[in-house]
Design a protein around this motif. Sequence first.
Motif, mmCIF file in Angstrom:
data_model
loop_
_atom_site.group_PDB
_atom_site.id
_atom_site.type_symbol
_atom_site.label_atom_id
_atom_site.label_comp_id
_atom_site.label_asym_id
_atom_site.label_seq_id
_atom_site.Cartn_x
_atom_site.Cartn_y
_atom_site.Cartn_z
ATOM 1 N N ARG A 424 -14.472 27.643 1.134
ATOM 2 C CA ARG A 424 -13.584 26.632 1.713
ATOM 3 C C ARG A 424 -14.353 25.505 2.385
ATOM 4 O O ARG A 424 -13.758 24.563 2.903
ATOM 5 C CB ARG A 424 -12.632 27.273 2.731
ATOM 6 C CG ARG A 424 -11.613 28.231 2.143
ATOM 7 C CD ARG A 424 -10.591 28.611 3.205
ATOM 8 N NE ARG A 424 -9.896 27.435 3.724
ATOM 9 C CZ ARG A 424 -9.460 27.310 4.978
ATOM 10 N NH1 ARG A 424 -9.667 28.288 5.848
ATOM 11 N NH2 ARG A 424 -8.823 26.216 5.365
ATOM 12 N N GLY A 425 -15.668 25.615 2.400
ATOM 13 C CA GLY A 425 -16.477 24.576 3.021
ATOM 14 C C GLY A 425 -16.779 24.803 4.482
ATOM 15 O O GLY A 425 -17.324 23.928 5.150
ATOM 16 N N ASN A 426 -16.445 25.993 5.012
ATOM 17 C CA ASN A 426 -16.773 26.312 6.402
ATOM 18 C C ASN A 426 -18.262 26.625 6.521
ATOM 19 O O ASN A 426 -18.821 27.372 5.704
ATOM 20 C CB ASN A 426 -15.959 27.510 6.883
ATOM 21 C CG ASN A 426 -14.482 27.186 7.017
ATOM 22 O OD1 ASN A 426 -14.098 26.273 7.746
ATOM 23 N ND2 ASN A 426 -13.642 27.937 6.300
ATOM 24 N N LEU A 427 -18.884 26.076 7.555
ATOM 25 C CA LEU A 427 -20.315 26.256 7.786
ATOM 26 C C LEU A 427 -20.563 27.349 8.808
ATOM 27 O O LEU A 427 -19.930 27.384 9.865
ATOM 28 C CB LEU A 427 -20.928 24.943 8.300
ATOM 29 C CG LEU A 427 -22.395 25.005 8.747
ATOM 30 C CD1 LEU A 427 -23.316 25.227 7.557
ATOM 31 C CD2 LEU A 427 -22.769 23.722 9.493
ATOM 32 N N THR A 428 -21.504 28.228 8.485
ATOM 33 C CA THR A 428 -21.971 29.217 9.450
ATOM 34 C C THR A 428 -23.462 29.003 9.657
ATOM 35 O O THR A 428 -24.228 28.935 8.694
ATOM 36 C CB THR A 428 -21.729 30.651 8.956
ATOM 37 O OG1 THR A 428 -20.329 30.857 8.770
ATOM 38 C CG2 THR A 428 -22.251 31.673 9.959
ATOM 39 N N ILE A 429 -23.868 28.845 10.919
ATOM 40 C CA ILE A 429 -25.281 28.724 11.245
ATOM 41 C C ILE A 429 -25.826 30.138 11.428
ATOM 42 O O ILE A 429 -25.341 30.902 12.278
ATOM 43 C CB ILE A 429 -25.495 27.897 12.527
ATOM 44 C CG1 ILE A 429 -24.900 26.488 12.355
ATOM 45 C CG2 ILE A 429 -26.972 27.823 12.886
ATOM 46 C CD1 ILE A 429 -25.548 25.670 11.275
ATOM 47 N N VAL A 430 -26.817 30.487 10.623
ATOM 48 C CA VAL A 430 -27.314 31.865 10.639
ATOM 49 C C VAL A 430 -28.702 32.002 11.252
ATOM 50 O O VAL A 430 -29.126 33.099 11.604
ATOM 51 C CB VAL A 430 -27.334 32.454 9.204
ATOM 52 C CG1 VAL A 430 -25.926 32.522 8.645
ATOM 53 C CG2 VAL A 430 -28.223 31.632 8.277
ATOM 54 N N ASP A 431 -29.405 30.888 11.405
ATOM 55 C CA ASP A 431 -30.755 30.965 11.957
ATOM 56 C C ASP A 431 -31.196 29.554 12.308
ATOM 57 O O ASP A 431 -30.549 28.569 11.945
ATOM 58 C CB ASP A 431 -31.725 31.591 10.949
ATOM 59 C CG ASP A 431 -32.999 32.118 11.617
ATOM 60 O OD1 ASP A 431 -33.105 31.986 12.850
ATOM 61 O OD2 ASP A 431 -33.859 32.649 10.903
#
Length: 542
Positions: A424-431
């Motif tokens: 859906r284009g949602n961003l998750t910052i993982v590092d």
Amino acid sequence: MEPVPGWGTLPRMLRDRAAIAPDAPVVADGEVTVTAQTLRDQAASVARALIALGVQPGDRVAVWAPNTWKWVVTAFGIWDTGAIIVPLSTRGKGIESEDLLRRTGAKALFVHEGFLGVSQLSMLAEAAQGPGDDHPFHGLPDLRDVILLDGAGQGVGVRSWTDFVSRADSVHRTEAERRALTVRPEDLFEILCTSGTTGTPKGVALTGEQILRAYWDWSEVVGLHEGDRYPVISPFAHGFGINAGIIACVARLATILPIAVFDPDGALGLIEKERLSILAGPPNLFARLLSDPELPGRDLTSLRVAIVGAAAVPTELVRAMRQRLGTERVVNAYGLIEGSVVTMTRPGDPAEVVASTAGRPMPGVRLRITSDDGRPLPPGERGEVHVGGYGVMRGYWDASGTPSAGVDEEGWLHSGDIGVLDERGNLTIVDRKKDMFIVGGFNAYPAEIENLLQRHPAIGHAAVVAVPDQTLGEVAWGFVVPRPNTGLVEGEVIAWARQHMSNYKVPRRVIVMSELPTTANGKTDKTALRAQLSALPGQPGQ
């Protein structure tokens, strides 16, 4: 999304707001209430006084003070002159503030002398070699005037607030108005300080037009509107405080409540007493509110929106904020000083999306995830976050007075953050690709802390790593090697750091070593340092 009005500049925005709603309270600071019209009038007086001191369009003017109504008035006065504001952190010490003042060539400095019992002028005098022949500090030849927002002081070029404002009478109102209306949308209006892996703080150069658009859109997603009461806890010297606080509130005719010193234990009482409708803070602030035994007896019906920032948030916390605090909207977001507002969650997003992602790109913002070789990656794959569009900075300020690049040839800002996009284009910052960590909501950079530690006369080498902390999230631990024929004691180094460094940068522990471990290519081996932490007394968990 409602388009941003065609103001283009901060002076035109202020004039429009004062004309439309002159009596709207835009600042409430204790007994002081500032309406939109009063803000315009007082900002014009500040501008006239600055013009009398010789401030020209494009000059840099610094503000070193806590969140107060005078900070807001001063900022708009600076912008009315066409000058560029340079906010300094109240947590900053002499060597930190002197460095930024020198590199930006600030011509004037507004300071709250004696805030929290600390003499900012004394710290600056120690770092900048005391007074010059005809200016306040020998080591800052560009700085000609220091204006005291509060407190007492004396010396060459040091003026009280009353003396400063009285100088407005020597400049005609029409001259100040002409100056304000000739400010252009593409002109730089603020230089915000950030740091990176080099350890040298950098000034991010931004224009009024791009920030007005970014935080007009931010306000719409948040739901900030006229009549809202919004305590700005983040320092005005921080990008969130000045942009999502001062600029957003005045643009939307909401009321700023400047918080000079925030007391988390008094947050419930503040919401109830001041009828706050919007609250921004880290997840642990809201967890603290929910665990407060007084919560059931408090009237929090005014609180409508909670903003948690770009942090991992437990899904159950989001649900509890909606159910037990009664918030209509919980917002998560991702942004950075160099790229303004990048992504935000939207109204109607389920708790899982708000908790686990920073939302979708804002209108006019481009976003891509790339591999190490620069290849765009599909949804589900991790890579570096690249940001494009109107919100990307004009560059980093340098000593020549011209912003340097900071973005690639195609206009992409390489954030240094590692993220992943869902379908859906949602961003998750993982590092974080950059070696940054967050202390109680403040970005801390090991390289910068190391550089500061190495200014201690007895420290030859220093390395800093982040260690988990239950209260602040993460804190710095330092490893130092003494210079030859000197001695170091942990307590003395920490005391020195407290005197010369912002409090969130001060190492919680300092380990004295004969040498630092190195990798095969000669760099400090921080993996080896982290491996040693578990054996050290005082390590969290022991």
